[in-house]
Design an enzyme around this catalytic site. Sequence first.
Site, short mmCIF file in Angstrom:
data_model
loop_
_atom_site.label_atom_id
_atom_site.label_comp_id
_atom_site.label_asym_id
_atom_site.label_seq_id
_atom_site.Cartn_x
_atom_site.Cartn_y
_atom_site.Cartn_z
N HIS A 28 97.16 30.31 23.04
CA HIS A 28 96.32 29.41 22.26
C HIS A 28 95.08 30.07 21.68
O HIS A 28 94.32 29.42 20.94
CB HIS A 28 95.90 28.19 23.10
CG HIS A 28 97.02 27.24 23.35
ND1 HIS A 28 97.30 26.19 22.50
CD2 HIS A 28 97.96 27.20 24.31
CE1 HIS A 28 98.35 25.53 22.95
NE2 HIS A 28 98.77 26.13 24.05
N LYS A 219 82.83 20.81 16.37
CA LYS A 219 83.80 21.59 17.17
C LYS A 219 83.01 22.23 18.30
O LYS A 219 81.78 22.21 18.29
CB LYS A 219 84.49 22.67 16.32
CG LYS A 219 83.53 23.54 15.49
CD LYS A 219 84.26 24.52 14.58
CE LYS A 219 84.90 23.90 13.37
NZ LYS A 219 86.36 23.96 13.35
N ARG A 220 83.69 22.77 19.31
CA ARG A 220 82.99 23.49 20.37
C ARG A 220 82.12 24.58 19.74
O ARG A 220 82.45 25.12 18.69
CB ARG A 220 83.97 24.14 21.35
CG ARG A 220 84.66 23.16 22.30
CD ARG A 220 85.68 23.88 23.18
NE ARG A 220 86.65 24.57 22.35
CZ ARG A 220 86.73 25.89 22.22
NH1 ARG A 220 85.91 26.70 22.88
NH2 ARG A 220 87.63 26.44 21.44
N LYS A 225 83.11 30.59 15.57
CA LYS A 225 83.24 29.40 14.73
C LYS A 225 82.10 29.30 13.71
O LYS A 225 82.16 28.51 12.78
CB LYS A 225 83.34 28.14 15.59
CG LYS A 225 84.64 28.06 16.40
CD LYS A 225 84.64 26.85 17.33
CE LYS A 225 85.90 26.75 18.19
NZ LYS A 225 87.04 26.12 17.46
N THR A 327 92.63 22.44 14.90
CA THR A 327 93.29 21.16 14.66
C THR A 327 92.30 20.19 14.03
O THR A 327 92.70 19.23 13.36
CB THR A 327 93.85 20.54 15.95
OG1 THR A 327 92.80 20.48 16.92
CG2 THR A 327 95.01 21.34 16.49
N LYS A 331 92.71 17.10 11.06
CA LYS A 331 92.22 15.71 11.17
C LYS A 331 91.39 15.33 9.96
O LYS A 331 91.50 14.22 9.42
CB LYS A 331 91.39 15.53 12.46
CG LYS A 331 92.12 15.85 13.75
CD LYS A 331 91.13 15.95 14.92
CE LYS A 331 91.77 16.61 16.13
NZ LYS A 331 90.74 16.99 17.15
C1 LIG Z 1 90.25 18.19 17.40
C2 LIG Z 1 89.23 18.40 18.41
C3 LIG Z 1 88.85 19.71 18.76
C4 LIG Z 1 89.38 20.93 18.09
O1 LIG Z 1 88.57 21.14 16.94
P1 LIG Z 1 88.58 22.54 16.14
O2 LIG Z 1 87.73 22.23 14.93
O3 LIG Z 1 90.00 22.81 15.77
O4 LIG Z 1 87.97 23.56 17.01
C5 LIG Z 1 87.87 19.88 19.73
N1 LIG Z 1 87.30 18.81 20.34
C6 LIG Z 1 87.62 17.55 20.01
C7 LIG Z 1 86.93 16.42 20.70
C8 LIG Z 1 88.59 17.29 19.03
O5 LIG Z 1 88.90 16.02 18.73
#
Ligand SMILES: *Cc1c(COP(=O)(O)O)cnc(C)c1O
Length: 487
Positions: A28, A219-220, A225, A327, A331
């Site tokens: 991952h 995001k984290r 990032k 991901t 979204k």
């Molecule tokens: C989708 C999601 C992630 C992943 O986000 P990335 O932008 O792909 O790093 C992380 N945390 C939450 C709460 C999410 O819904």
Amino acid sequence: MRILLDEAGLSWDEAWKITQGTFAYTNHTVVPEALEEWSVSIFEELLPRHLQIIYEINFNFLKEVREKFSFSEEVISKLSIIRDSPDKRIRMANLAIVSCHSVNGVAALHSNILKQLIFNDFYTIFPKKFKNVTNGITFRRWIRHANPLLSSLISDRIGDDWILHNEKIVEIEKFAEDHEFLNDWSHIKWFNKQLLAKFIKSEYGLNVSTDSIFDVHIKRFHEYKRQLLNVLHVITLYNRIKENPRYDATPRTVIFAGKAAPAYHIAKLIIKLIHSVADVVNNDPVVGDKLKVIFIANYGVSLAERIIPAADLSEQISTAGLEASGTGNMKFALNGALTIGTMDGANIEIREEVGDENIFIFGLLADEVLELRASGYNPRDYYDRIPELRRVINMIAGNIFSPAEPGIFQPIIDSLMGSDYYMLLADYEDYVRVQDEVALTYRDRDKWNKMSLLNTARIAKFSSDRAIMEYAKNIWNIKPVKVKVDK
Ligand SMILES: *Cc1c(COP(=O)(O)O)cnc(C)c1O
């Protein structure tokens, strides 16, 4: 292996065949801190029998490799499941690759990087084991549940089959030239922005304008990032507005959310910088509605469900080669946000699906990142050459955002002007250029709304239903079972 050998009494060969046939490894991430290595001394004490079995697996594996290939001892020691120095550790990724019948990455670029870089020697040994399954998201949660208004609008026009058969969402593309439909489309975005604005007002007392671009980076927190690159852009916009009070800025609300790992000092400091920049920008009367910055605390799925339907712009700006898939990117596009992003992870495949004219791409490519690093990357070259960048860095270093705590952001400056491992300075100029393009495009409301609709219409590939079907077919070798459901 332990259960099959010790409890079921199978022979080694029988047990190994079942084990390999059963397990599949999905990688991952390529960031090294996530490729676990377990200390042998702890393993010895807690799981001595398992350790014996791992030694046996490693012995058999290396023996076979030596017989079939002519690797140097240096390569053999990298392939070994046991790392010898500085201390003895078990390399869990190596154990997984050797013990599984399948190894996969989670986006096309990531799967190629696994084959060509991270696990290249394993790929030479087991070329057929390596596969790709691009990640997906569930449309039930990320549009049907999170964005009921947009879901109803779609169902009004094309029926609700798309909720169960996600690929049918493409049928709304036929409304891409329908002015009235695009108006309804943008009205729902506006309404979702209104709901988020109310939330921000009630939680933080900050007024944000729903006429502004909701520019969202959630995001984290991790340096790869590059939330910090976004902050450099925010300060750039601030300077332009301050320098010329009549500067015709397209109003923006820049929204951040995300957690940092507890001991990840510099990531915590970047969060603090966002709060400090927000304090200055949001309280400057010259700026007004042209720019607002907000950090929304306690990021998690519930908050993501609130924010994503209200986003105009999706920030997916990782250093190329480091985001396995992402991901969040999927979204946002599903909810009609336009992406500003690098050619990284699934962004590449999102661009393929929505079309180059419906996404904002910038920055170095993954192989360019590696070439630049190998040829001697010097962030100072960019600092010396680009006046707007130099000014931004000097402001952070000069405590413009930290008058009460001078020097507090010095580790950020040291990181950027030192190795700048994630190459923010190398990508800054192109990022700002494309952000200017975003701002111009947003003013053409019909164009933006059409781009937004096309993102939603063309995103079906990133359904988790498709991803699960690929796992079933290509990795698990299982077929769906028809179940009768009483209606
Ligand atoms: C989708 C999601 C992630 C992943 O986000 P990335 O932008 O792909 O790093 C992380 N945390 C939450 C709460 C999410 O819904």
